[in-house]
Structures are given as C-alpha cells and as structure tokens.
Design a protein around this motif. Structure first.
Motif, PDB file in Angstrom:
ATOM      1  N   UNK A 186       0.841  -1.200   0.000  1.00 54.98           N
ATOM      2  CA  UNK A 186       0.000   0.000   0.000  1.00 54.98           C
ATOM      3  C   UNK A 186       0.874   1.246   0.000  1.00 54.98           C
ATOM      4  N   UNK A 187       1.870   1.306   0.887  1.00 50.45           N
ATOM      5  CA  UNK A 187       2.632   2.558   0.888  1.00 50.45           C
ATOM      6  C   UNK A 187       3.634   2.637  -0.258  1.00 50.45           C
ATOM      7  N   UNK A 188       3.932   1.508  -0.915  1.00 57.26           N
ATOM      8  CA  UNK A 188       4.683   1.589  -2.169  1.00 57.26           C
ATOM      9  C   UNK A 188       3.838   2.267  -3.254  1.00 57.26           C
ATOM     10  N   UNK A 189       2.557   1.938  -3.303  1.00 56.41           N
ATOM     11  CA  UNK A 189       1.659   2.621  -4.246  1.00 56.41           C
ATOM     12  C   UNK A 189       1.536   4.101  -3.903  1.00 56.41           C
ATOM     13  N   UNK A 190       1.437   4.395  -2.598  1.00 58.24           N
ATOM     14  CA  UNK A 190       1.422   5.805  -2.178  1.00 58.24           C
ATOM     15  C   UNK A 190       2.677   6.512  -2.657  1.00 58.24           C
TER      16      UNK A 190
ATOM     17  N   UNK B 169      -1.769  -0.634   8.522  1.00 60.30           N
ATOM     18  CA  UNK B 169      -2.175  -0.728   7.126  1.00 60.30           C
ATOM     19  C   UNK B 169      -3.365   0.161   6.815  1.00 60.30           C
ATOM     20  N   UNK B 170      -4.286   0.266   7.772  1.00 57.77           N
ATOM     21  CA  UNK B 170      -5.419   1.184   7.593  1.00 57.77           C
ATOM     22  C   UNK B 170      -4.915   2.609   7.353  1.00 57.77           C
ATOM     23  N   UNK B 171      -3.952   3.011   8.175  1.00 63.26           N
ATOM     24  CA  UNK B 171      -3.438   4.378   8.086  1.00 63.26           C
ATOM     25  C   UNK B 171      -2.826   4.650   6.720  1.00 63.26           C
ATOM     26  N   UNK B 172      -2.034   3.717   6.219  1.00 63.72           N
ATOM     27  CA  UNK B 172      -1.404   3.923   4.908  1.00 63.72           C
ATOM     28  C   UNK B 172      -2.424   3.878   3.775  1.00 63.72           C
ATOM     29  N   UNK B 173      -3.468   3.087   3.929  1.00 56.87           N
ATOM     30  CA  UNK B 173      -4.509   3.084   2.891  1.00 56.87           C
ATOM     31  C   UNK B 173      -5.168   4.451   2.803  1.00 56.87           C
ATOM     32  N   UNK B 174      -5.439   5.058   3.960  1.00 59.65           N
ATOM     33  CA  UNK B 174      -6.045   6.392   3.944  1.00 59.65           C
ATOM     34  C   UNK B 174      -5.051   7.441   3.469  1.00 59.65           C
ATOM     35  N   UNK B 175      -3.758   7.245   3.705  1.00 59.92           N
ATOM     36  CA  UNK B 175      -2.756   8.166   3.172  1.00 59.92           C
ATOM     37  C   UNK B 175      -2.730   8.086   1.640  1.00 59.92           C
ATOM     38  N   UNK B 176      -2.846   6.880   1.101  1.00 56.87           N
ATOM     39  CA  UNK B 176      -2.936   6.712  -0.349  1.00 56.87           C
ATOM     40  C   UNK B 176      -4.193   7.394  -0.887  1.00 56.87           C
ATOM     41  N   UNK B 177      -5.314   7.190  -0.219  1.00 54.72           N
ATOM     42  CA  UNK B 177      -6.563   7.819  -0.654  1.00 54.72           C
ATOM     43  C   UNK B 177      -6.457   9.340  -0.609  1.00 54.72           C
TER      44      UNK B 177
END
Length: 385
Positions: free
Chosen positions: A107-111, A162-170
């Motif tokens: 997820x944070x690689x995509x971010x 992981x939740x936190x990084x998903x919202x950072x990506x969003x």
C-alpha cells in the motif's frame, strides 16, 4: 508543575477541533559498498544540511516501489485462516496489494509512486508508473481487497498501520488534480469507505492506546487517519480521532524518551504521540501539554542520537533506519507548524535523514521494500518550510 487544569480550560474555551498540521553522521567506509550512485548520496551526508528532494532523487526513489509492487515472493501474509479454503497465493488473496513482502508495504509503495508522480510529473518512468498504478488499482482488484477485509476472520486485519497507509494513499489521490488520480480514487473508494468505518467502529472500543515503536502504535495510525479526515472534511472521523487522542494522551507526563529506541523500533512512541497532539490541540494548549509531556523539546539544545543499524540485511534491525525517518518527520512537523518555537529541531531532523538516506539505494530487500516510503514522507515534511 502540573498544567492539565489550564490545558483543559484552554481546550474548552477554544474548542476541540484541531488544526491540520502544516506540514550524520558521514557514511562510513564499511557502508559505502551499498551505495550505487555517488550523485544520489552527495547531498545526503552533510549532517546538519537538509537532503534536497529533487528530480534526480525522485527518479531513484521511484525505482524502489517499482521494483516490488509486482514482486509476489517472499511474502508475509499475516493471515488468520477460518478454514482450508481460505488459503491462497498472495496475488489471489490480494489482487491489488500482493507485492513488496506484505500488504501494508505494498500500500505505501503505491502511495510512494502517486506522491512522487504528483510532485514530479515528468519523472523518467512516468509512463511505466501510470500503467502500473492503473493495473494495480483497478476497480476489480480493489473489490477483491474489499472481499478479503469482509472475511469472518479479517475484522482486525492490518489494524491500524495498514489502515493508516490506505487512507494516506486515498488522501494523495483525492488531492491530486490529474485524470488518472480521479479514476484511481473512484476505484479505491469502496476500500477507503470500509477503512474509515473500521476506524469509527474500533476507536471507541480501544480502552488503552498501544504505545510501541512498531506497526500497532495507536498515535501513528490516528495521525495519518486524521490527515485524511481533515483533507476530505470528514468531520465524524476527525471528531472520533480527536476525542480518543485526548482521552489517551492528554494526561500524559514525562515521556521516557531516554528509553528509546527499542531494538526493532521504526516509530518513536514519544514522538508519535507528539505528532497526533500537534494535529488536534490548538497552539496554547499544545505548548502547555508539551511542557508536561516532553519539556526538553522546548530547549534549543535538545539533541537525540540517531538510531544506529548494525545489519541492514536483518529485517528487524533495519527498522532503525525507518525510525530515523519517522523521528525526522515529527521534528519537521514541529518546526513547520511553530517555527518560532521549534525551528531549531530542523537541524536534528536533517541529521536523522542524513544518516539513513544514503542506504536506500542498493539496500537489501529487507529495507528496500518499504524504507523509500518513509524517506519520501520525511523529505516532503522537510520541504514544507
């Protein structure tokens, strides 16, 4: 002297809505073998000088997530099996986020790719990045991720790192004015909504914060989620985080910073708490709180030794490079938000970045699959003077 009564009065008077944060050693000869480009590190070993976040470094940093988002193995699933049918390959289980060793790192690689392309739209591998993002974050793949989170045994999956990084990506997609960002944000929305709801449901049930230097740190998870809520005007999520942060941390005194770091830390328990309170407390309240929590931070002579890594091929020991980046971004946040009070912390932040940044290029996979994201986030904070 205790400041909590005055602090509560200030909060009641001003209100509990927090402002969004506005957001060395020289490399030793023994470490230099891991550095594959002298130009990449030339500005990184100056100690007190900031590492410049420029086009050249962005191109090199982009290689890290590009090199792992489609690398399925090795892989750490972190899965709870409800039955034998729940087994599957990483890509079968996580069609969007199966690479980079584990779900949150993917997820944070995509971010990282979104963030780099957003800041440097003419990256050398721009076309490849766009193609890979579009392939990974397709509507079909995201629905596969949603289905995994809806499994019986997955209520706590990736909670809350992981939740936190998903919202950072969003958040990164929602604040990027690009047609691709709009498409990917729409694809990601079902998973974004699910994670937001997980936060809203979970935080009231968490009676005590998790105060560790790794993934489950509560303050870190709330900090990124608060940024998302603030940038998207999600008042319910902002209020939920603000309330729990005050419940958890408002009465804290004398954080034992001298006990840090722990051997596997990539987050500072004390500084992550500072980071969330910096977001939710008004200025006067924050200054009163910090006098009780970490009074030494208000001393212009405050210093802190960098976290030293003894073996970067060890997946746990290399965490300390991440600690240096995460400490740095908290110091930058403080210096950016209240420069007249904490501007001197910028030098300390630079020292932490300068120690670990040269090791990103040519590093082993144990650090290479995730550390670039931490470096990018720290460099972003540094650039927001």
């Amino acid at each position: 002297m205790k400041k909590i009564i005055g602090l509560i009065i200030i909060i009641l008077f001003i209100g509990c809505k927090g402002d969004k944060t506005k957001e060395m050693e020289e490399v030793s000869a023994s470490e230099s073998d891991s550095l594959s480009d002298e130009n990449f590190i030339s500005e990184s070993i100056l100690g007190e000088e900031a590492v410049e976040f420029n086009f050249e470094k962005a191109n090199r940093l982009a290689d890290l997530p590009l090199g792992c988002i489609e690398t399925e193995y090795p892989n750490k699933l972190g899965q709870t099996l409800e039955n034998k049918e729940a087994l599957g390959t990483p890509q079968e289980l996580h069609p969007a986020f199966y690479g980079c060793f584990d779900w949150h790192s993917s997820v944070h690689a995509h971010w990282s790719l979104v963030s780099l392309l957003k800041q440097f739209p003419d990256l050398e591998k721009e076309e490849e990045i766009r193609e890979k993002l579009q392939k990974s974050l397709s509507a079909e793949n995201i629905m596969g991720e949603v289905e995994y989170f809806q499994r019986t045994q997955s209520d706590s999956y990736e909670r809350t790192y992981g939740w936190a990084w998903l919202l950072k990506l969003a958040e990164e997609l929602k604040t990027w004015e690009d047609p691709l960002a709009k498409e990917l944000d729409a694809n990601l929305q079902p998973l974004t909504d699910l994670i937001v709801q997980r936060y809203v449901d979970f935080l009231p049930k968490l009676n005590y914060p998790v105060r560790v230097g790794e993934h489950s740190n509560t303050a870190f998870g709330m900090s990124f989620a608060y940024d998302f809520a603030n940038s998207t005007a999600n008042q319910d999520l902002m209020d939920a985080i603000s309330k729990r942060a005050r419940d958890f941390y408002l009465n804290d005194d004398d954080c034992p910073i001298s006990w840090e770091p722990g051997g596997y830390d990539f987050l500072s328990p004390c500084l992550q708490e500072v980071d969330i309170m910096l977001r939710i407390l008004p200025r006067n309240a924050f200054n009163l709180w910090i006098e009780d929590f970490m009074p030494d931070l208000k001393n212009e002579d405050f210093t802190m030794e960098v976290g030293e890594v003894s073996d970067r091929s060890d997946g746990k020991l290399v965490h300390l490079d991440g600690l240096n980046f995460s400490r740095a971004w908290v110091f930058y946040h403080l210096a950016n938000t209240y420069p007249e009070d904490y501007g001197y912390l910028r030098t300390l932040a630079n020292e932490h970045v300068s120690y670990s940044f040269p090791n990103l290029v040519g590093d082993s996979y144990e650090g290479g699959h995730w550390l670039g994201s931490f470096a990018i986030y720290a460099l972003q904070a540094a650039s927001k003077e």
